[in-house]
Scaffold this motif. Structure first.
Motif, mmCIF file in Angstrom:
data_model
loop_
_atom_site.group_PDB
_atom_site.id
_atom_site.type_symbol
_atom_site.label_atom_id
_atom_site.label_comp_id
_atom_site.label_asym_id
_atom_site.label_seq_id
_atom_site.Cartn_x
_atom_site.Cartn_y
_atom_site.Cartn_z
ATOM 1 N N THR A 222 13.814 30.030 74.053
ATOM 2 C CA THR A 222 14.927 29.318 74.671
ATOM 3 C C THR A 222 15.287 28.134 73.781
ATOM 4 O O THR A 222 14.628 27.864 72.791
ATOM 5 C CB THR A 222 14.597 28.865 76.108
ATOM 6 O OG1 THR A 222 15.804 28.474 76.761
ATOM 7 C CG2 THR A 222 13.593 27.707 76.115
ATOM 8 N N GLY A 223 16.355 27.435 74.150
ATOM 9 C CA GLY A 223 16.803 26.278 73.368
ATOM 10 C C GLY A 223 18.292 26.068 73.547
ATOM 11 O O GLY A 223 19.022 26.992 73.914
ATOM 12 N N SER A 224 18.735 24.848 73.293
ATOM 13 C CA SER A 224 20.160 24.526 73.436
ATOM 14 C C SER A 224 20.997 25.138 72.326
ATOM 15 O O SER A 224 22.212 25.254 72.445
ATOM 16 C CB SER A 224 20.354 23.006 73.441
ATOM 17 O OG SER A 224 19.646 22.412 74.498
ATOM 18 N N LYS B 289 18.859 30.056 69.697
ATOM 19 C CA LYS B 289 18.069 31.093 70.365
ATOM 20 C C LYS B 289 18.263 32.460 69.721
ATOM 21 O O LYS B 289 17.305 33.146 69.359
ATOM 22 C CB LYS B 289 18.464 31.195 71.848
ATOM 23 C CG LYS B 289 18.121 30.001 72.695
ATOM 24 C CD LYS B 289 18.445 30.251 74.154
ATOM 25 C CE LYS B 289 19.923 30.427 74.438
ATOM 26 N NZ LYS B 289 20.713 29.213 74.177
ATOM 27 N N GLY C 5 18.034 32.135 78.495
ATOM 28 C CA GLY C 5 18.989 31.041 78.514
ATOM 29 C C GLY C 5 19.160 30.472 79.915
ATOM 30 O O GLY C 5 18.545 30.927 80.878
ATOM 31 N N ILE D 55 15.282 29.077 84.311
ATOM 32 C CA ILE D 55 14.364 29.573 83.282
ATOM 33 C C ILE D 55 13.026 30.024 83.852
ATOM 34 O O ILE D 55 12.495 31.075 83.453
ATOM 35 C CB ILE D 55 14.176 28.513 82.175
ATOM 36 C CG1 ILE D 55 15.435 28.467 81.307
ATOM 37 C CG2 ILE D 55 12.954 28.815 81.308
ATOM 38 C CD1 ILE D 55 15.366 27.505 80.145
ATOM 39 N N VAL E 36 10.636 26.850 72.043
ATOM 40 C CA VAL E 36 11.804 26.022 72.364
ATOM 41 C C VAL E 36 12.406 25.577 71.035
ATOM 42 O O VAL E 36 11.829 24.757 70.325
ATOM 43 C CB VAL E 36 11.421 24.804 73.227
ATOM 44 C CG1 VAL E 36 12.669 23.954 73.509
ATOM 45 C CG2 VAL E 36 10.776 25.243 74.536
ATOM 46 N N VAL F 7 16.539 20.945 71.889
ATOM 47 C CA VAL F 7 17.130 20.477 73.147
ATOM 48 C C VAL F 7 18.269 19.530 72.771
ATOM 49 O O VAL F 7 18.074 18.605 71.986
ATOM 50 C CB VAL F 7 16.103 19.740 74.026
ATOM 51 C CG1 VAL F 7 16.769 19.212 75.292
ATOM 52 C CG2 VAL F 7 14.932 20.651 74.381
ATOM 53 N N ILE G 138 17.530 18.434 80.745
ATOM 54 C CA ILE G 138 17.670 19.714 80.041
ATOM 55 C C ILE G 138 16.344 20.091 79.382
ATOM 56 O O ILE G 138 15.908 21.247 79.435
ATOM 57 C CB ILE G 138 18.796 19.639 78.997
ATOM 58 C CG1 ILE G 138 20.149 19.415 79.679
ATOM 59 C CG2 ILE G 138 18.840 20.903 78.142
ATOM 60 C CD1 ILE G 138 21.290 19.148 78.721
ATOM 61 N N GLU H 13 14.018 21.535 81.870
ATOM 62 C CA GLU H 13 14.363 22.916 82.204
ATOM 63 C C GLU H 13 13.947 23.867 81.093
ATOM 64 O O GLU H 13 13.391 24.942 81.351
ATOM 65 C CB GLU H 13 15.865 23.026 82.469
ATOM 66 C CG GLU H 13 16.360 24.424 82.761
ATOM 67 C CD GLU H 13 15.822 25.027 84.044
ATOM 68 O OE1 GLU H 13 15.877 26.267 84.173
ATOM 69 O OE2 GLU H 13 15.336 24.280 84.911
ATOM 70 N N LYS H 14 14.187 23.498 79.839
ATOM 71 C CA LYS H 14 13.764 24.340 78.722
ATOM 72 C C LYS H 14 12.240 24.499 78.717
ATOM 73 O O LYS H 14 11.708 25.573 78.436
ATOM 74 C CB LYS H 14 14.222 23.749 77.392
ATOM 75 C CG LYS H 14 15.726 23.642 77.209
ATOM 76 C CD LYS H 14 16.399 24.996 77.224
ATOM 77 C CE LYS H 14 17.885 24.897 76.931
ATOM 78 N NZ LYS H 14 18.569 26.207 77.044
ATOM 79 N N LEU I 41 9.975 27.278 80.386
ATOM 80 C CA LEU I 41 9.584 28.530 79.732
ATOM 81 C C LEU I 41 8.060 28.644 79.666
ATOM 82 O O LEU I 41 7.508 29.746 79.737
ATOM 83 C CB LEU I 41 10.175 28.583 78.317
ATOM 84 C CG LEU I 41 10.007 29.877 77.542
ATOM 85 C CD1 LEU I 41 10.774 31.012 78.212
ATOM 86 C CD2 LEU I 41 10.507 29.713 76.103
#
Length: 465
Positions: free
Chosen positions: A107-109, A112, A161, A168, A182, A185, A199, A202-203, A206
């Motif tokens: 995951t990641g902003s 990904k 995502g 997540i 990750v 972010v 954020i 939330e990441k 995972l």
């Protein structure tokens, strides 16, 4: 290859089926369905039950439904469950339970999909490798990816995502990865979060799905690294870090020439040289994350580094190509799939090292940034790499803020729609330019990319007459 038998699928979902069938694949789209697929009648933009008859006519072995649709015979091969989405999740859960594959979840902003594709390339020479298609990373994409996973897979790479809190963790617990990555972010989906620290939390969810001996691969150079550190401690998982001088993996030296990058990196105390068929420091950082994942699942690092040489960025995600134009060529950087401030800055860094006579950008709105969205667009004018560009053309009400903040010599055209920009782009470029196209997907800047590609095709066709 048999992926699911009727009995296995019924047992996994708790559903009922009236015929014997075997599935060689799983599909949610009757348009791309392959012979032998199990069709999943999801209720999305439209109710998938409307397409069951078409799917069966095209060769689906059966359909996962919650009811028999009109026009489908009583003896049609159906797997009937209470809820189709839950049935798909149950299939994914059963597929995960029956495999001994080493699984990496990402995951990641930003980054990904690129990191997922790097890992696919790195692991494929070392065993049967299964990975998410495109950006199938949401509440149906993750279980679909798992449900498509064969029993004999050695490695699987699952992209996860989110755009709202609480998304997540359930997907991570469905995938139960051996390694959780990750990538970064950043300021993305701020409409649904108060700040970037939320954020990051939330990441970090995972990690809630990690196996008991699982490892988290985390970015040490982001401002919210402390949040990731705290969450890793909370989940009690081992964490390895990439990005900074004190990390387990770091960049020692970076050289970008033409469309290639060479980097000397230090991974767990050992020096290695990476060769990438693209430019951009962010891609090197993504590669570090991928290599730490390779190491964490016990795969061969040397083979992975060698395989990385064959990886290229995907379409819409920084892919570069030469387009014939005006008796010369244009170096096109297609980054039109998505955008947030972090990925926009990375794209500007990428074009800034081009040796082209002119550097031109077509930029569109970055979406889902919340109350601070206008400032986030205007602030791009202060990014150092932006000062290396010759002209920037913008589209959308948010990019209007950047347009007005640009120095006059760099301020190009501003458009109200991507269609208008696409019509005008031919007149705004010259042979030998380097051209960046970037925006959030909903802005439709793929139209600009398509026009530029067609210009090249038209010229090639004209030359062949």
């Amino acid at each position: 290859m048999t992926l699911w038998t009727a009995a296995e699928a019924a047992r996994a979902t708790g559903g009922t089926t009236n015929t014997h069938w075997t599935a060689s694949g799983v599909s949610i789209d009757s348009r791309s369905l392959q012979q032998g697929d199990l069709f999943i009648a999801l209720n999305a933009a439209r109710d998938g039950h409307e397409f069951v008859a078409d799917a069966l006519a095209k060769g689906a072995c059966a359909a996962l439904v919650s009811r028999r649709p009109p026009g489908v015979s009583v003896d049609a091969p159906l797997l009937t469950v209470v809820d189709v989405q839950q049935g798909l999740e149950d299939l994914g859960r059963a597929a995960r339970a029956r495999t001994s594959a080493k699984i990496v979840a990402i995951t990641g902003s930003a980054g990904k999909t690129s990191t997922k594709e790097m890992l696919r390339e790195m692991l494929a020479p070392q065993g049967i490798t299964h990975a998410s298609v495109a950006s199938y990373n949401n509440h149906w994409g993750v279980p679909l990816t798992l449900a498509r996973m064969a029993r004999d897979v050695d490695f699987a790479v699952i992209e996860i995502g989110m755009n709202h809190p609480g998304e997540i963790a359930p997907l991570a617990q469905l995938a139960r990865p051996d390694v959780a990555v990750v990538t970064t972010v950043a300021e993305a989906h701020l409409e649904a979060f108060s700040n970037v620290s939320e954020i990051a939390g939330e990441k970090a969810a995972l990690m809630s799905g990690l196996q008991a001996d699982g490892i988290a691969v985390l970015n040490a150079e982001i401002e919210t690294a402390g949040v990731l550190w705290y969450e890793a401690a909370k989940y009690g998982c081992e964490a390895v870090w990439f990005g900074t001088a004190s990390s387990d993996a770091q960049v020692l030296k970076l050289e970008q020439t033409g469309n290639t990058t060479s980097a000397e990196v230090l991974i767990s105390g050992q020096k290695h040289t990476l060769h990438l068929n693209t430019i951009g420091r962010h891609f090197v950082i993504n590669a570090l994350a991928a290599l730490m994942a390779v190491r964490s699942i016990g795969a061969d690092l040397g083979k992975a580094i060698k395989a990385l040489e064959t990886w290229h960025p995907g379409l819409g995600r920084g892919a570069r190509e030469e387009v014939r134009f005006g008796g010369g060529t244009v170096d096109l950087i297609d980054d039109a799939y998505n955008a947030n401030p972090a990925s926009m800055r990375a794209a500007l860094d990428m074009i800034s090292v081009s040796s082209a006579p002119r550097r031109i950008a077509f930029l569109g709105d970055m979406k889902e940034l919340g109350a601070n969205e206008v400032h986030q667009h205007r602030a791009l004018a202060q990014w150092p790499a932006l000062g290396t560009l010759d002209q920037i053309h913008t589209v959308g009400p948010l990019m209007q803020a950047l347009h007005t903040a640009l120095p006059r010599k760099m301020r190009g055209m501003h458009f109200t729609s991507s269609a208008e920009m696409a019509k005008a782009c031919e007149d705004l470029i010259k042979p030998h330019d380097c051209v960046l196209v970037k925006a959030s997907l909903s802005m439709g800047l793929q139209q600009v990319v398509d026009v530029l590609r067609k210009l090249g095709h038209s010229e090639s066709n004209a030359d062949s007459r």
